[in-house]
Design an enzyme around this catalytic site. Structure first.
Site, PDB file in Angstrom:
ATOM      1  N   HIS A  93     -15.428-118.190  45.442  1.00  0.00           N
ATOM      2  CA  HIS A  93     -14.430-119.113  45.978  1.00  0.00           C
ATOM      3  C   HIS A  93     -13.049-118.521  45.754  1.00  0.00           C
ATOM      4  CE1 HIS A  93     -12.827-122.861  47.326  1.00  0.00           C
ATOM      5  NE2 HIS A  93     -12.285-123.166  46.169  1.00  0.00           N
ATOM      6  N   CYS A 128     -12.240-120.283  52.619  1.00  0.00           N
ATOM      7  CA  CYS A 128     -11.277-120.430  51.528  1.00  0.00           C
ATOM      8  C   CYS A 128     -10.487-119.133  51.338  1.00  0.00           C
ATOM      9  CB  CYS A 128     -11.983-120.829  50.239  1.00  0.00           C
ATOM     10  SG  CYS A 128     -13.211-119.638  49.683  1.00  0.00           S
ATOM     11  N   ASN A 180     -11.452-126.531  54.677  1.00  0.00           N
ATOM     12  CA  ASN A 180     -12.361-125.390  54.683  1.00  0.00           C
ATOM     13  C   ASN A 180     -13.378-125.576  55.801  1.00  0.00           C
ATOM     14  OD1 ASN A 180     -14.433-123.486  54.066  1.00  0.00           O
ATOM     15  ND2 ASN A 180     -13.737-123.444  51.948  1.00  0.00           N
ATOM     16  N   ASP A 203      -5.999-125.086  46.456  1.00  0.00           N
ATOM     17  CA  ASP A 203      -7.450-124.915  46.454  1.00  0.00           C
ATOM     18  C   ASP A 203      -8.018-125.663  47.655  1.00  0.00           C
ATOM     19  OD1 ASP A 203     -10.122-124.686  45.989  1.00  0.00           O
ATOM     20  OD2 ASP A 203     -10.122-125.577  44.001  1.00  0.00           O
TER      21      ASP A 203
END
Length: 1117
Positions: free
Chosen positions: A454, A207, A202, A471
């Site tokens: 997020h 993200c 990131n 993630d």
């Protein structure tokens, strides 16, 4: 937002690390007031327990006089841990204040330690507290990253400006708010090992992009098409979207660790600011696909985007009472489905094709039939092989007058049948042979609220039963329930903590829910989920990336194991003999070229001595080890022998005692006494009177320097006592006349002084580790025989000798040629040598750039013409390291002429179009703003030929200045302020005596910060009449901003001064609130338009227009 980096001095890391938590907002959030969305989402959170928190205030007096590169605060305690603030008052090699939170006792903590903290750092504005600069972040501190924060916290120009309020009486006040939490160890997870897949790093707020890229990558047909886009080995990934995407996909496919996206975002034309702007996934998806579609034209993969994602639907209006039907075919790459009021996808599709009756006052005007009752609707002609569904989780709430996120429960199936109920979603003309049965491939999730959050994705890469969660850097295996049911949204019920009591269960809203779904048509599965292997990848790409991966893997492996080991570098007499006069001339040894031992820290030092005995054949009892020490004059010498007690310690303990720099090395000198038959002897007893000296011999005829040995001498002894011994060591006659010199230092200048042979060693201030150079007496030497008759003159020559490796700035990794120069060469001499080597007639067209020793890259700013007095000044790196690399470029005009030009970046706001275009203007420094405008006119599209332009200074959504046309551009700063050019509206050109220009800004009140006014969007001027009411002005504003009636009716209007709003009524005379014209600080008095900032999370249909205060995602290249 600000780039977060650990403070490795001037390190240009491959990527930025950011903390991860499912609910963690992408941007800085206040720690004192946690958002409801964040605190409620306890199920997904990795962090547990309430955080012990505290505030530490650090008052630094005489701040501008601080001459240290970095400065630490006092230690303070939070959560039982020791912390301190680390600042770089003059910047960590940037022109910003750099500031970090540091674990104060990191060097003393046990192996494997880690701690997690949310924290903010602030520089207090001591005049206006509302201008205090505060930045928040979170980090899991560990031995590798024991400090974290902001390299570019605030511009030094603002900090040191006495009028800004950050320095009052030369005192700076810094605050740290720290909250410590327990956290699950994030770093121990190996995504590749656990799942076979790797994540994406990131960059700050990317993200949303990472989740989309992972989804696209795991559509193999799409990946194969990207690989087959033509690229060449000469392409630069940072300037080529196809090559950057190929590189990214290759690394995702073959790398063992998470992959950086910086090359890709650079290829988009994004800067750091763009990487910290969180955008909408759907918008990025559309822009990226459009860009790729354009790049694929004329190649073997042309049409891939349409083949994968393009479907068609038909808009129709059909009259009920007459034979008339109007149809229009439209294409789509994704579908927006309503969530509000729909329980599942099928309900959304039902609503999508719902028939609307046009009757009564809403009758349809058919061409030859007049007003008619009609049915209006949409039917699908065909669906694409890959169906992308955007769930409308964000909408404008007119009651609450703000954007809201719809967290309602919304179900979606694993298998989606769009032929259901007799193909009711499809047009009668649709191809009935195509079975529109889809299987779910990926679920993109948004966790958080409307103003931040997020993104991550659940994906089935092969459409098996195994799901994976992507993630950012972390990839984990997940079950189907986690990917589907738990992403429906709605409410979740926590289990009762006291089942014996009749208490009602606690429910909370789930703020993590599906935002985008990707389905693949089952009949196209074999085509879409195809095999992609190395033969699909261009050879030049494979070679380039494999080399990168191998180098990265080697570094990763060494870094991963480094904390377990200490590198012990053992120098011996043999090393000094081998190196002095060949590799080195000053000091005693290059420690990088001596025998290194990689030893576990827990190993006892006495056990290490046994390894030395095996390696060198020196029995343990004959070994004596000396610690090296760096002296104040920057020389590095053996300082003292290890004590018997120290030798009982572990290697790790000894390294920490000896090495305050806290690196993984321990440097030792092995002293071995040699007997008559060259056999080792036990080391002689050393008393305080004994001094260990090292000796070098200089031959002025051969211009050679070599090491001849070492001796213990008594402090009260004299050099005259050891002359015979020195002659023996040199191979001279016993009575040879020799001169002695002490090698004292060599930086910044050589100091090698003559030693009086009749003065005691102690009186000559000689001590352990000192070096004595000796030679035959130079008397009688003829200057023609030797250029450097004494060792002092020889060492000065060697010190200034410099071989410089020159590299082309266009190929900064490759040495192109070498030149032997002198460090004393001036600027003109250096460029003359380079021009002569290149065969260039005009040396003034050579521009040089220094080397950054830490990043191994050229420095951002080139050397100005005659801007460095000597070659030394060009090679020195921040007063610390001397480089041997310079970069050159050949300019099209002489450098002095180029330096006479000023370069400005100007954002041009078109009068009728919504996009902003950045233009680079290069003009002589003596030019005026008028010259800038004239140059700009030749580059931009004007609304009409007579349009006049003006240049504005904009900062934080406020206009601070209209530049006079005659103002010189030399002192205009476009680094911190935005320069905006725009057409002057006709209404402003001829203002009457009763007219005035006022500032108009968009604002909203921040409920989390005591209703503080928060400006956003593009500020502008408005011409008003002294007698004009707010009601009249509102009509003009609505027309100017193109705001729909329903939305505009919710806007409020206020006169705002110094951040305090005074709300106005339609009948109020607006001009009466403003002070006289041209008052300094006019930007703090403005007409405020209060409404919600819809920018962060607003989905737009293709045919919707943006308002002028909202700007789109753009990919520039």
């Amino acid at each position: 937002m600000t780039l977060l980096t650990p403070p490795q001095i001037d390190a240009e890391g491959e990527q930025m690390l950011v903390p991860h938590a499912d609910f963690a907002p992408e941007g800085p959030q206040p720690m004192e007031v946690a958002s409801a969305e964040a605190t409620a989402n306890a199920v997904d959170a990795q962090v547990v327990d309430e955080p012990p928190s505290a505030r530490f205030t650090w008052k630094i007096e005489n701040f501008s006089k601080v001459n240290m590169k970095k400065q630490y605060s006092e230690v303070f305690l939070v959560g039982g841990y020791k912390w301190r603030i680390l600042t770089f008052p003059k910047g960590n090699n940037v022109d910003h204040l750099s500031m970090y939170l540091d674990v104060a006792d990191s060097s003393a903590l046990p192996y494997g330690w880690s701690r997690y903290a949310q924290f903010s750092l602030s520089v207090i504005n001591q005049i206006h507290s509302k201008f205090t600069i505060r930045k928040d972040t979170q980090h899991q501190f560990n031995s590798r990253e024991s400090d974290w924060g902001f390299t570019s916290f605030m511009p030094l120009s603002e900090l040191y400006d006495p009028g800004r309020g950050y320095l009052v009486n030369d005192t700076c006040i810094i605050e740290a708010d720290v909250a410590v939490r327990k956290v699950v160890d994030y770093w121990s997870h190996d995504s590749k090992k656990e799942t076979g897949y790797v994540g994406l790093k990131n960059q700050g707020a990317t993200c949303y992009m990472n989740s989309l890229l992972q989804t696209l990558y795991h559509i193999p047909y799409f990946r194969k098409a990207v690989y087959h886009m033509p690229t060449t080995e000469n392409d630069n990934p940072s300037g080529s979207i196809p090559l950057a995407l190929q590189s990214l996909f290759y690394k995702l496919q073959y790398s063992d660790t998470s992959v950086a996206t910086k090359e890709l975002t650079k290829s988009f034309g994004w800067d750091t600011y763009d990487s910290f702007m969180q955008h909408d996934v759907q918008e990025l998806n559309r822009v990226l696909c459009e860009k790729l579609e354009d790049k694929m034209k004329g190649t073997v993969v042309e049409g891939t985007i349409q083949q994968l994602f393009e479907g068609h639907h038909m808009n129709y209006i059909e009259c009920i009472n007459v034979e008339y039907k109007s149809t229009r075919k439209e294409s789509f790459y994704d579908l927006q489905l309503d969530v509000k009021g729909c329980k599942d996808i099928y309900a959304s599709f039902d609503k999508y094709v719902e028939v609307e009756r046009l009757e009564g006052d809403n009758k349809y005007h058919a061409e030859q039939y007049g007003l008619q009752d009609a049915r209006k609707g949409v039917l699908f002609i065909d669906f694409p092989p890959v169906l992308q569904l955007q769930l409308k989780r964000f909408e404008y709430d007119f009651v609450r007058d703000t954007m809201v996120k719809i967290n309602d429960r919304y179900e979606f199936p694993l298998q989606l049948d769009l032929d259901r109920e007799n193909r009711k979603y499809l047009s009668p003309d649709a191809d009935s042979s195509v079975r529109n049965l889809y299987t779910l491939h990926s679920v993109l999730v948004h966790s958080g609220g409307v103003h931040g959050g997020h993104y991550y994705a659940y994906i089935r890469p092969t459409l098996s039963d195994q799901w994976f969660k992507f993630d950012d850097e972390r990839v984990t295996k997940e079950d189907m329930k986690r990917a589907l049911e738990e992403q429906y949204g709605g409410e979740e019920e926590l289990p009762q903590t006291n089942p014996g009591f009749n208490n009602s269960p606690f429910k909370f809203t789930k703020y993590s829910n599906a935002y985008m779904l990707v389905y693949i048509r089952e009949s196209d599965t074999d085509k879409i989920i195809c095999n992609v292997d190395e033969k699909d990848i261009a050879e030049h790409l494979r070679i380039r990336l494999k080399k990168e991966q191998e180098e990265k893997e080697q570094k990763r492996k060494e870094k991963a194991e480094a904390h377990l080991y200490t590198i012990i570098k053992v120098a011996r007499d043999e090393d000094l003999v081998h190196q002095i006069g060949k590799d080195i001339y000053f000091d005693l040894v290059d420690h990088d070229k001596v025998r290194q031992f990689r030893i576990q820290k827990q190993l006892a030092f006495n056990s290490f001595k046994e390894e030395v005995a095996k390696e060198f054949g020196i029995p343990v009892q004959f070994q004596r080890f000396w610690l090296w020490a760096k002296r104040q004059n920057h020389t590095y010498r053996p300082n003292r022998p290890l004590t018997a007690q120290e030798e009982t310690q572990s290697v790790g303990q000894l390294r920490e005692v000896s090495n305050k720099a806290n690196n993984a090395e321990l440097k030792l000198f092995l002293e071995v006494a040699i007997g008559l038959e060259m056999q080792p002897l036990p080391p002689p007893e050393k008393t305080k009177e004994d001094i260990l000296l090292f000796f070098k011999l200089y031959d002025p005829i051969k211009e050679e320097l070599r090491y001849v040995g070492r001796l213990f001498v008594k402090g009260n002894g004299k050099p005259i006592d050891i002359l015979k011994k020195l002659n023996e060591m040199a191979g001279f006659a016993p009575d040879e006349e020799i001169e002695l010199f002490e090698e004292i230092k060599y930086e910044p200048n050589v100091m090698c002084e003559h030693i009086d042979k009749k003065t005691s060693f102690r009186s000559s201030q000689l001590e352990d580790g000192d070096i004595i150079c000796f030679q035959k007496s130079p008397q009688g030497l003829i200057s023609e025989e030797c250029s450097y008759p004494t060792v002092s003159t020889f060492l000065i020559y060697v010190h200034n000798r410099q071989v410089v490796r020159f590299r082309s700035l266009e190929k900064p990794k490759d040495d192109e040629f070498c030149l032997e120069l002198s460090k004393q060469n001036n600027y003109d001499e250096v460029v003359e040598y380079v021009a002569r080597h290149l065969g260039l007639d005009d040396p003034s067209k050579i521009r040089l750039t220094s080397h950054n020793c830490y990043s191994q890259q050229p420095k951002p700013q080139p050397i100005k013409y005659q801007g460095a007095e000597r070659l030394t000044d060009m090679l020195i790196h921040y007063n610390q390291v001397i480089s041997d690399i310079l970069y050159y470029e050949v300019l099209d005009i002489p450098l002095p002429e180029l330096q006479g030009l000023k370069t400005l970046k100007v954002a041009f706001h078109h009068a009728t179009k919504d996009e902003v275009v950045i233009h680079t203007i290069r003009l002589p420094k003596q030019s005026t703003v008028g010259d800038v405008i004239n140059d700009l006119k030749s580059k931009v599209e004007l609304s009409h030929t007579d349009a006049e332009l003006r240049l504005l200074e904009v900062f934080y959504h406020k206009i601070y200045k209209i530049f006079p046309l005659q103002e010189k551009i030399e002192n205009i700063n476009d680094q911190y302020w935005t320069l905006r050019a725009e057409e002057i509206p006709e209404e402003e050109k001829n203002l009457g005596l009763n007219d005035r220009l006022i500032h108009v800004y968009h604002f909203m009140k921040d409920t989390a910060q005591n209703q503080q006014v928060h400006n956003f969007g593009d500020p502008f001027f408005l011409a008003i009449n002294d007698n004009e009411t707010l009601g009249e002005i509102k009509m003009r504003l609505q027309k100017k901003l193109h705001v729909p009636d329903e939305e505009f009716s919710k806007w409020k209007f206020a006169f705002i001064t110094l951040g305090r709003p005074e709300y106005l009524q339609d009948s109020d005379i607006v001009s009466s609130r403003f002070q006289r014209r041209d008052v300094y600080g006019a930007w703090e008095q403005y007409l405020g338009l209060e409404h919600s900032d819809n920018t962060p999370k607003r989905s737009y249909a293709a045919n919707q227009n943006r308002h002028t205060f909202e700007k789109p995602v753009r990919i520039y290249n």
